[in-house]
Design a protein around this motif. Sequence first.
Motif, short mmCIF file in Angstrom:
data_model
loop_
_atom_site.label_atom_id
_atom_site.label_comp_id
_atom_site.label_asym_id
_atom_site.label_seq_id
_atom_site.Cartn_x
_atom_site.Cartn_y
_atom_site.Cartn_z
N ALA A 1 174.96 106.33 84.92
CA ALA A 1 175.57 107.63 84.63
C ALA A 1 174.49 108.71 84.55
N CYS A 2 174.90 109.94 84.71
CA CYS A 2 174.01 111.07 84.45
C CYS A 2 174.77 112.12 83.65
N PHE A 3 174.02 112.94 82.95
CA PHE A 3 174.61 113.93 82.03
C PHE A 3 173.97 115.28 82.30
N LEU A 4 174.82 116.30 82.32
CA LEU A 4 174.36 117.68 82.48
C LEU A 4 174.61 118.45 81.20
N LYS A 5 173.71 119.37 80.92
CA LYS A 5 173.88 120.26 79.78
C LYS A 5 174.38 121.61 80.32
N ILE A 6 175.65 121.92 80.05
CA ILE A 6 176.23 123.16 80.55
C ILE A 6 176.93 123.89 79.41
N GLY A 7 177.10 125.20 79.60
CA GLY A 7 177.72 126.02 78.57
C GLY A 7 179.09 126.54 78.93
N ASP A 8 179.59 126.15 80.13
CA ASP A 8 180.92 126.57 80.53
C ASP A 8 181.33 125.74 81.73
N PHE A 9 182.63 125.71 82.02
CA PHE A 9 183.13 125.04 83.20
C PHE A 9 183.19 126.03 84.35
N ASN A 10 182.09 126.13 85.09
CA ASN A 10 182.10 126.94 86.31
C ASN A 10 180.98 126.45 87.23
N PHE A 11 181.06 126.86 88.47
CA PHE A 11 180.13 126.40 89.49
C PHE A 11 178.69 126.77 89.14
N GLU A 12 178.51 128.02 88.67
CA GLU A 12 177.15 128.50 88.37
C GLU A 12 176.49 127.67 87.27
N ALA A 13 177.28 127.26 86.26
CA ALA A 13 176.72 126.47 85.15
C ALA A 13 176.21 125.12 85.64
N VAL A 14 176.99 124.47 86.55
CA VAL A 14 176.58 123.17 87.08
C VAL A 14 175.34 123.32 87.95
N LYS A 15 175.33 124.33 88.78
CA LYS A 15 174.18 124.56 89.66
C LYS A 15 172.92 124.86 88.85
N PHE A 16 173.07 125.69 87.84
CA PHE A 16 171.91 126.04 87.02
C PHE A 16 171.34 124.82 86.31
N ALA A 17 172.23 123.93 85.84
CA ALA A 17 171.76 122.72 85.16
C ALA A 17 170.94 121.84 86.10
N LEU A 18 171.34 121.78 87.37
CA LEU A 18 170.58 120.98 88.34
C LEU A 18 169.23 121.63 88.66
N ILE A 19 169.20 122.94 88.74
CA ILE A 19 167.94 123.63 89.02
C ILE A 19 166.98 123.49 87.83
N ASP A 20 167.53 123.61 86.61
CA ASP A 20 166.72 123.45 85.39
C ASP A 20 166.80 122.00 84.92
N SER A 21 166.49 121.09 85.82
CA SER A 21 166.78 119.67 85.59
C SER A 21 165.96 119.06 84.46
N ILE A 22 164.77 119.57 84.22
CA ILE A 22 163.94 118.98 83.16
C ILE A 22 164.63 119.08 81.81
N ASP A 23 165.29 120.20 81.56
CA ASP A 23 165.93 120.42 80.27
C ASP A 23 167.43 120.19 80.28
N ARG A 24 168.06 120.09 81.48
CA ARG A 24 169.52 120.07 81.52
C ARG A 24 170.12 118.91 82.31
N CYS A 25 169.31 117.98 82.74
CA CYS A 25 169.82 116.82 83.46
C CYS A 25 169.15 115.57 82.90
N SER A 26 169.93 114.54 82.60
CA SER A 26 169.36 113.37 81.94
C SER A 26 170.21 112.13 82.21
N LYS A 27 169.58 110.97 82.12
CA LYS A 27 170.31 109.70 82.19
C LYS A 27 170.76 109.25 80.81
#
Length: 649
Positions: free
Chosen positions: A231-257
């Motif tokens: 599994a993987c987990f994203l840290k997002i602050g809303d349900f929208n496309f921009e939030a998901v994309k931003f989490a992937l770009i800021d992967s060190i702080d917002r993407c984790s196993k």
Amino acid sequence: MDTNTLFQNGSVWLRTDFHLHTRADKEFTYTGEENDFVNQYVNKLVEQNIRVGVITNHNKFDAGEYKAIVKKGRKEDIYVLPGVELSVNDGANGVHTLVVFDPNQWLADGNDYINQFITTNFIGKHNYENENGRSNHSLKETLLQLDKLNKNFFVIMAHVEQNSGLLNEFDGGRIIDLANDPLFRKSVIGFQKMRTNDLKNNLYTWLENKVPCFVEGSDPKSIDDIGKGEACFLKIGDFNFEAVKFALIDSIDRCSKESNHNPANSHIKSIAFQGGLLDGKQIYFSPELNNLIGIRGSGKSSILEIVRYALNIPFGSQAVDKDYKDDLIKHVLKSGGKAIVEIVDRHGILYKVERIYGQKEDIYKNDILQQGITLDAILQQPIYFGQKDLSSKNADFENDLVNKLIGSRLNNVQTRIEKQKTEIQRIINELKSFGNLSLLKKETETAKANAEYRLNLFKEKGVAEKLQLQTSFESDTNRLQNFKAGVDAYLNDLQGIIQNHEYSLNKELESKTNPEIFEEAKILASKLKTTIIQIKAIYSDVQKTEIGFTLVIDKLKAKKEELKEEFARIKREINIPELNPDDFIKINRELDTSKLKLIEIEKSESKRVELERLLNEAVNALDNLWYEKFNLLKAEVNKINEVGGKLFI
């Protein structure tokens, strides 16, 4: 989508599946009821705790099915993005590429630009809606085509190490070539199912350490397969496309196993207001960084100061405009206004702090008032800086800053330092009380020697024995009078205790609100009144004793008076011009005084030596405590500096 509850305290970590298939995919098997697919599908997402998903069927997008899943998912607080697993015409077997679309642009106003894009990639091809179908364009050409459409998208390279995966189809040279393409860098922000460490290391080299986020997707072939695998987990602050994309770009702080990302720090969850200018308002806070944004005078500082006030946080020695900040609280809360702050300690336990303006704060846990504790027991000392505080450049600003950042860690040693300094001051004051003992001793010894010499003249002339009787009377009278002076002092102290405390201890204790508690207090007060009665009885006895001592002294004086003529006769018989009999008594008195003073000087000298020893030990102990504080301070400062942030001490 109603996400008020989910995101009310800011960004949260959510399990995300970037590679989902549905019944619309030819590789997907479904044998359930025709009208129950969407329900079963979303229920499986709920079961696997997948809160963000991307539908990526092979070379196909079913808009109707997607919208049905989105509608059902919305009710379960699940966000689903549209996508496609595109097999681009590259490598030996084609490269599977997950294209994720912004639904607000690609499906806007009832349009379906996703299928238009897919169709243009397979012009002239038939039966391509499967994993083996290959488009007409290479990876670079596909990215260029997407970019020209001027709609938001991003790309995840699917199962990169397996067949039709990027790293399986491309060698290092091709990867380096892609790394030099700005469009690839901008568009491709995730690699799915990255497993092999050696390949990871090569990838870091090929991409010059600018590696996309490593994500996961279950790639299900049936409903039962959804959520299987890593599994993987994203840290997002809303349900929208921009939030998901931003989490992937800021992967060190917002993407984790890792699934557990509960904050380890204590934090403020919310603040609510009853009464005053903000009556009925509630503000929710993130356990991490919060920003209050508003024009001048919109209330940013007021919120900060009310939080400080509710949590009883001190200003700090270098705080600016303290009166102004206190006035902000009064202006917003007003008389009787209440601030209610929800706080979470570092163990995850929720507390509620309520403070009415002008009163002490109350602390609740599970809605039960916690008696006898302060916020220090719950929160590590919060660091507070108010308006203009950080721009202050007073001489002690750095000191105050360090104390705020790490002061609580120094509390124990600082308390011991202050205690040790008080002890040193006590010893020094006691040493000062002795004055110059050497000089005093020398002067007293000289006075004693002079008295002994002069008395020896009386002995040599044979008149000392004749005058000794009168001298003895003088000494006895002085001893009794000195003792009576102590009795008088004792009597005065007793009288002072009675005068200072009798009235206050005899006050009546009554309460209509808390009669039971006051009955207990009255019993204790009665015991204290009894002690005053006892002291008054002692005072009466001492008064009688004092009168008795006065009578005894008077008797001695009367006896001396009876011998007055005898003393006068002796003095007349001494007819030696150079000796005055009256001096004999005076010299004896001086000799006795000198002897007593020398005894006291010896005692004081011993005490002084002992105090000097204690002073040396106390100073050494203080020095060790300062060194201990220095080492603690150094260690804490190093911790801050090692983080590598912009704050450096």
